[in-house]
Structure formats: structure tokens, C-alpha cells
Design an enzyme around this catalytic site. Structure first.
Site, mmCIF file in Angstrom:
data_model
loop_
_atom_site.group_PDB
_atom_site.id
_atom_site.type_symbol
_atom_site.label_atom_id
_atom_site.label_comp_id
_atom_site.label_asym_id
_atom_site.label_seq_id
_atom_site.Cartn_x
_atom_site.Cartn_y
_atom_site.Cartn_z
ATOM 1 N N SER A 139 11.930 -25.301 39.802
ATOM 2 C CA SER A 139 10.955 -24.762 38.847
ATOM 3 C C SER A 139 10.051 -25.876 38.320
ATOM 4 C CB SER A 139 11.712 -24.148 37.659
ATOM 5 O OG SER A 139 10.837 -23.823 36.611
ATOM 6 N N TYR A 152 17.559 -23.869 29.955
ATOM 7 C CA TYR A 152 17.280 -23.591 31.379
ATOM 8 C C TYR A 152 16.759 -24.825 32.116
ATOM 9 C CZ TYR A 152 14.332 -21.545 35.169
ATOM 10 O OH TYR A 152 13.705 -21.243 36.351
HETATM 11 N N1 LIG Z 1 9.392 -16.195 37.693
HETATM 12 C C1 LIG Z 1 9.087 -17.414 37.293
HETATM 13 O O1 LIG Z 1 8.163 -17.625 36.445
HETATM 14 C C2 LIG Z 1 9.830 -18.590 37.865
HETATM 15 C C3 LIG Z 1 9.287 -19.871 37.659
HETATM 16 C C4 LIG Z 1 9.954 -20.979 38.165
HETATM 17 C C5 LIG Z 1 11.125 -20.813 38.874
HETATM 18 N N2 LIG Z 1 11.636 -19.562 39.055
HETATM 19 C C6 LIG Z 1 12.893 -19.450 39.814
HETATM 20 O O2 LIG Z 1 12.681 -18.631 40.934
HETATM 21 C C7 LIG Z 1 13.890 -17.970 41.288
HETATM 22 C C8 LIG Z 1 13.625 -16.489 41.488
HETATM 23 O O3 LIG Z 1 13.077 -15.965 40.294
HETATM 24 P P1 LIG Z 1 12.224 -14.605 40.260
HETATM 25 O O4 LIG Z 1 11.196 -14.824 39.210
HETATM 26 O O5 LIG Z 1 11.824 -14.214 41.617
HETATM 27 O O6 LIG Z 1 13.317 -13.579 39.687
HETATM 28 P P2 LIG Z 1 13.409 -11.971 39.794
HETATM 29 O O7 LIG Z 1 12.085 -11.370 40.081
HETATM 30 O O8 LIG Z 1 14.143 -11.547 38.575
HETATM 31 O O9 LIG Z 1 14.343 -11.768 41.066
HETATM 32 C C9 LIG Z 1 15.628 -12.321 41.065
HETATM 33 C C10 LIG Z 1 16.350 -11.928 42.325
HETATM 34 O O10 LIG Z 1 17.619 -12.573 42.335
HETATM 35 C C11 LIG Z 1 18.662 -11.591 42.341
HETATM 36 N N3 LIG Z 1 19.752 -12.194 41.589
HETATM 37 C C12 LIG Z 1 19.754 -12.583 40.294
HETATM 38 N N4 LIG Z 1 20.931 -13.150 39.977
HETATM 39 C C13 LIG Z 1 21.686 -13.119 41.107
HETATM 40 C C14 LIG Z 1 22.986 -13.554 41.421
HETATM 41 N N5 LIG Z 1 23.775 -14.121 40.500
HETATM 42 N N6 LIG Z 1 23.456 -13.382 42.668
HETATM 43 C C15 LIG Z 1 22.667 -12.799 43.613
HETATM 44 N N7 LIG Z 1 21.422 -12.374 43.377
HETATM 45 C C16 LIG Z 1 20.941 -12.525 42.138
HETATM 46 C C17 LIG Z 1 18.007 -10.355 41.778
HETATM 47 O O11 LIG Z 1 18.625 -9.139 42.189
HETATM 48 P P3 LIG Z 1 19.833 -8.490 41.320
HETATM 49 O O12 LIG Z 1 19.372 -8.483 39.888
HETATM 50 O O13 LIG Z 1 20.037 -7.149 41.914
HETATM 51 O O14 LIG Z 1 20.977 -9.400 41.548
HETATM 52 C C18 LIG Z 1 16.636 -10.456 42.425
HETATM 53 O O15 LIG Z 1 16.696 -10.117 43.787
HETATM 54 C C19 LIG Z 1 14.891 -18.298 40.178
HETATM 55 O O16 LIG Z 1 15.740 -19.339 40.609
HETATM 56 C C20 LIG Z 1 14.012 -18.806 39.038
HETATM 57 O O17 LIG Z 1 14.694 -19.743 38.225
HETATM 58 C C21 LIG Z 1 11.022 -18.447 38.572
#
Ligand SMILES: NC(=O)c1ccc[n+]([C@@H]2O[C@H](COP(=O)([O-])OP(=O)(O)OC[C@H]3O[C@@H](n4cnc5c(N)ncnc54)[C@H](OP(=O)(O)O)[C@@H]3O)[C@@H](O)[C@H]2O)c1
Length: 232
Positions: A139, A152
Site C-alpha cells: 500500500s 494498518y
Molecule cells: N482500496 C484501497 O484504497 C487500497 C489501498 C492500498 C492497498 N490496498 C490493499 O489492497 C488489497 C485489496 O484491497 P481491496 O481494496 O481490493 O479490498 P476489497 O475490495 O474489500 O476486496 C477484498 C477481497 O479480499 C477478500 N478477502 C478479505 N479478507 C480475506 C481473507 N482473510 N481471506 C481471503 N479473502 C479475503 C474479499 O472477499 P471476502 O470478503 O468474501 O473474503 C475480497 O475478495 C488489500 O491488501 C489492501 O490492504 C487497498
């Protein structure tokens, strides 16, 4: 590395950034294995992909990590790329909560310890492949803390530190590459409570990753993360 003909496992591939990467890699001609905890969400995502399968499971649980790694080796032995994308974050303020240590423990378990364990389970398999990769999604939080995500950032900084060590450990092994993707604020469900609607679309993260794979560019800062990455 080549961006077609791979078999790619994406943790948390049923939504957000993981699903965007799944779609992009799918369109490039890769077999995709997506994961998530919620079976219905997983099935909905699979309907948006071709040549893709799902493995339900919670990567934050040791037993699920062991089961999923075994299932991958047994049923999808061609898997040569793992993307550690599933993450956890709590948006809150330190002066409004008394259980920050519990939130921090959950974040650290999902974002750091689980990634180390899952990677360890798959590395011997990946090392046998002609070409393999581990891709960790960290991130912009690697570079800066935020009062609304007070526990975080340290977990992503820890993931970054591990990723650098892993890359350095295997730098002599020409068949395995270790990538790190640094998304900025991205418009997903994950970021909704911290103003994610102002973020970039998840497809932009996926596009940058494909370009980086093609160029063997192991650090993949995206959007605003690029400025921070330059200064680090
Ligand atoms: N969005 C942002 O602004 C942002 C910025 C920087 C970094 N990130 C990083 O990017 C990554 C993805 O984030 P996102 O924004 O795409 O999130 P998201 O839209 O909430 O999607 C998260 C995905 O992970 C799954 N998931 C969550 N916890 C899990 C677990 N313990 N085991 C297996 N699957 C799991 C969810 O499905 P289920 O809920 O069905 O498990 C979903 O498929 C994360 O590591 C986050 O820290 C995000």
C-alpha cells in the site's frame, strides 16, 4: 516475465483490486484461481471471468492456508504465480477506541503473518517452475501513517520489509521473481470508510501490474504512491 500462459492464484480475488487483476490477467490468456471467504461473492466473481476457478477460504486462518496450499498443489499443479492480495484494515481513531491492540493484531495477522506462512507453503512448489512469481500487494501506507488507519500502516510496512528480504534471498534464482504492488487510495469496498470513492479505479492498479510484469519491474508503485516511492 511472460504475462500469458501462467496459472495465477489471487488471494481476495473475488472483489476490488484482486478481481480487477484477475480480469486483466484473464484477458491476457492466463488461468486464474481466485479466493475469498464468502462463497456467493466468489461465484459472482467467477461469472465475470473465463478460464477461472475459485477456492473458498479465509487466508487469515492457519488451517485454511494449509488446505488451500495443498489444494493448489494437488488440483492446479501448474500454478506458477501467487498474488498475496487479501488484506484487513480498521478505520478508527486512537482517542475513540480502547481495543486498538486487538485491531492491530487482526491487521498484522492478515497482512503480514498470513502472507509469510502462505508464501512459505507454496515456495518449494514455485521454485520448481521454469518461471514463477510472488506478488505482494502492500500500500501507499508503507510510506506514511494516517490517523484514521492508525495500526494498518505498520502492517504494510512490515509486509514491505519482508518482501524486500524475500527478493534479496532469491535474487540468484533466475526462475522466481518477487514483486510488490503499492496501491494508493483505490475505489473499493475496502476503502469506503476512508473516502475511497475519491480513489483511482482498481483496473488502474491491474494495468500497472501487467506493465511491470512485462518489464521485470519488481516494485510497482501506482498513482500517488510513485511520488512517495521516489523519496523513500
Ligand atoms: N482500496 C484501497 O484504497 C487500497 C489501498 C492500498 C492497498 N490496498 C490493499 O489492497 C488489497 C485489496 O484491497 P481491496 O481494496 O481490493 O479490498 P476489497 O475490495 O474489500 O476486496 C477484498 C477481497 O479480499 C477478500 N478477502 C478479505 N479478507 C480475506 C481473507 N482473510 N481471506 C481471503 N479473502 C479475503 C474479499 O472477499 P471476502 O470478503 O468474501 O473474503 C475480497 O475478495 C488489500 O491488501 C489492501 O490492504 C487497498
Amino acid at each position: 516475465m511472460k504475462t500469458t500462459g501462467n496459472t495465477v492464484f489471487i488471494s481476495g480475488g473475488s472483489a476490488g483490486i484482486g478481481l480487477a487483476i484477475a480480469k486483466k490477467l484473464n484477458a491476457e490468456g492466463n488461468k486464474i484461481i481466485i479466493n475469498g471467504r464468502n462463497e456467493e461473492r466468489l461465484q459472482n466473481a467467477l461469472e465475470q471471468l473465463d478460464n477461472a476457478v475459485g477456492i473458498q477460504g479465509d487466508l487469515s486462518l492457519e488451517a485454511d492456508r494449509i488446505r488451500i496450499a495443498a489444494e493448489l498443489k494437488e488440483n492446479y499443479p501448474d500454478v506458477n504465480i501467487i498474488i498475496n492480495n487479501a488484506g484487513a484494515a480498521f478505520g478508527y481513531l486512537l482517542n475513540e477506541t480502547l481495543n486498538a491492540h486487538q485491531k492491530a493484531a487482526i491487521e498484522m495477522n492478515t497482512n503480514y503473518f498470513s502472507v509469510i506462512h502462505f508464501t512459505e507453503l507454496l515456495l518449494p512448489h514455485l521454485l520448481q517452475k521454469k518461471e514463477a512469481a510472488v506478488i505482494n500487494v502492500s500500500s501507499i501506507a508503507v510510506f506514511r501513517s494516517h490517523k484514521f488507519l492508525p495500526t494498518y500502516s505498520a502492517t504494510k510496512a512490515a509486509l514491505h520489509s519482508y518482501t524486500v528480504a524475500l527478493r534479496n534471498t532469491y535474487e540468484e534464482e533466475k526462475n522466481i521473481r518477487i514483486y510488490e504492488v503499492y496501491p494508493p487510495l483505490v475505489n473499493t469496498e475496502f476503502s469506503a470508510e476512508i473516502g475511497g470513492a475519491n480513489g483511482i479505479p482498481p483496473a488502474e492498479v491491474a494495468d500497472e501490474l501487467i506493465l511491470a510484469l512485462e518489464k521485470d519491474q519488481f516494485d510497482v508503485p501506482v498513482g500517488d504512491s510513485k511520488q512517495f516511492f521516489k523519496l523513500a
